[in-house]
Design a protein around this motif. Structure first.
Motif, short mmCIF file in Angstrom:
data_model
loop_
_atom_site.label_atom_id
_atom_site.label_comp_id
_atom_site.label_asym_id
_atom_site.label_seq_id
_atom_site.Cartn_x
_atom_site.Cartn_y
_atom_site.Cartn_z
N LEU A 95 6.16 5.98 -5.70
CA LEU A 95 5.53 4.93 -6.49
C LEU A 95 6.57 4.03 -7.15
O LEU A 95 6.43 2.80 -7.14
N GLU A 96 7.62 4.64 -7.69
CA GLU A 96 8.66 3.84 -8.35
C GLU A 96 9.37 2.93 -7.36
O GLU A 96 9.64 1.76 -7.65
N VAL A 97 9.68 3.45 -6.18
CA VAL A 97 10.34 2.63 -5.15
C VAL A 97 9.44 1.47 -4.74
O VAL A 97 9.88 0.32 -4.61
N MET A 98 8.17 1.77 -4.55
CA MET A 98 7.24 0.73 -4.13
C MET A 98 7.10 -0.35 -5.21
O MET A 98 7.06 -1.55 -4.91
N ILE A 117 0.84 -1.20 0.00
CA ILE A 117 0.00 0.00 0.00
C ILE A 117 0.87 1.24 0.00
O ILE A 117 1.84 1.35 0.77
N LEU A 118 0.51 2.19 -0.86
CA LEU A 118 1.17 3.49 -0.92
C LEU A 118 0.12 4.57 -0.63
O LEU A 118 -0.85 4.71 -1.38
N VAL A 146 -0.85 -1.66 -10.51
CA VAL A 146 -1.19 -0.55 -9.61
C VAL A 146 -2.71 -0.38 -9.58
O VAL A 146 -3.35 -0.23 -10.63
N ILE A 147 -3.28 -0.39 -8.39
CA ILE A 147 -4.72 -0.18 -8.22
C ILE A 147 -4.93 1.06 -7.37
O ILE A 147 -4.41 1.15 -6.25
N GLN A 148 -5.67 2.02 -7.91
CA GLN A 148 -5.88 3.28 -7.20
C GLN A 148 -7.28 3.31 -6.57
O GLN A 148 -8.28 2.99 -7.21
N ALA A 186 1.99 -6.56 3.03
CA ALA A 186 3.43 -6.81 3.13
C ALA A 186 4.21 -5.56 3.50
O ALA A 186 5.10 -5.59 4.35
N ARG A 187 3.89 -4.47 2.83
CA ARG A 187 4.61 -3.22 3.11
C ARG A 187 3.68 -2.04 2.89
O ARG A 187 2.74 -2.12 2.09
N ILE A 188 3.97 -0.97 3.58
CA ILE A 188 3.16 0.25 3.47
C ILE A 188 4.06 1.44 3.66
O ILE A 188 4.99 1.43 4.48
N SER A 189 3.85 2.48 2.86
CA SER A 189 4.62 3.71 3.00
C SER A 189 3.80 4.89 2.51
O SER A 189 2.71 4.71 1.93
#
Length: 247
Positions: free
Chosen positions: A177-180, A129-130, A215-217, A159-162
């Motif tokens: 977004l690119e890092v994620m 999740i971003l 990617v799902i927004q 798994a991860r969130i930022s």
């Protein structure tokens, strides 16, 4: 006679402005106060000054100002109080109470989790999740988003969130977004921490589409009914730390 003046951020997007006004019309229908007006801090009309004047013309003897802002930052700490202070000098006989921004609330975090589950029916712990905020130079914003991350992580167990930001704070949305995407093993769920449509949301939508099906927004927060309830509660009950401008 008491009046409530709602203050939205404002946007150059007509769609976003109409969404904000429609949202506030629903709120106003649930609030039993005789005088209620809508205004905006910038980019949309009516202005705060114009909205306040309408309250006065309708017979207001006291005005409660309800900011339609998710978090406390520069607009809440400086811009809106400065506008109201100038108005207060012109109307010293009318008490003005400034309520607080929404803040990080459990029911808002619950609503975000529900929006994610509604949009991603097969969400798994391997998804990431971003969270995308508007952004601010105020350091309290980072503290708030750390709380938001923790609350969403507890609810969705991904798994991860930022977090990242669209302006005035780092990391920027594109970089985040690119890092994620580089780190994610499965899908990236993008949560715009925004209330309404507008140019900022359009930027998020565009970049998410460019990055493809991985990617799902998620929709902006005002799509969940609980956001109306949050504003109704602030408008009817006030907040614990009201700022009384005239004394």
């Amino acid at each position: 006679m008491k009046a409530i003046l709602y203050v939205g951020h404002g946007t150059r997007s007509k769609k976003g402005e109409n969404e904000a006004k429609a949202f506030l019309q629903k709120v106003m229908a649930k609030v039993d106060t005789p005088i209620q007006e809508i205004s905006f801090l910038e980019l949309s009309s009516p202005s705060i000054d114009e909205g306040f004047q309408r309250c006065v013309e309708r017979g207001a003897t006291e005005v409660s100002v309800v900011p339609i802002l998710l978090l406390t930052a520069g607009h809440m700490k400086h811009d809106i109080p400065a506008e109201l202070a100038a108005i207060q000098t012109r109307h010293p006989q009318i008490p003005i109470t400034l309520q607080q921004a929404f803040g990080v609330q459990e029911n808002i975090l619950d609503a975000i989790a529900e929006l994610v589950r509604e949009n991603v029916l097969d969400l798994t712990s391997e998804d990431s999740i971003l969270i995308v905020g508007r952004g601010s130079s105020d350091p309290e914003i980072h503290t708030a988003f750390s709380e938001i991350e923790k609350g969403i992580q507890e609810r969705l167990c991904v798994a991860r969130i930022s977090s990242c930001y669209l302006a005035a704070a780092e990391p920027k949305f594109h970089d985040g977004l690119e890092v994620m995407l580089e780190e994610a093993t499965q899908r990236v769920i993008v949560i715009p921490y925004l209330l309404f449509s507008g140019l900022l949301l359009s930027e998020v939508i565009l970049w998410c589409k460019k990055r493809g099906p991985k990617v799902i927004q998620i929709d902006p927060l005002s799509r969940h009914k609980v956001m109306e309830d949050v504003v109704v509660q602030i408008a009817t009950e006030g907040t614990k730390h009201d700022a009384i401008l005239n004394g």
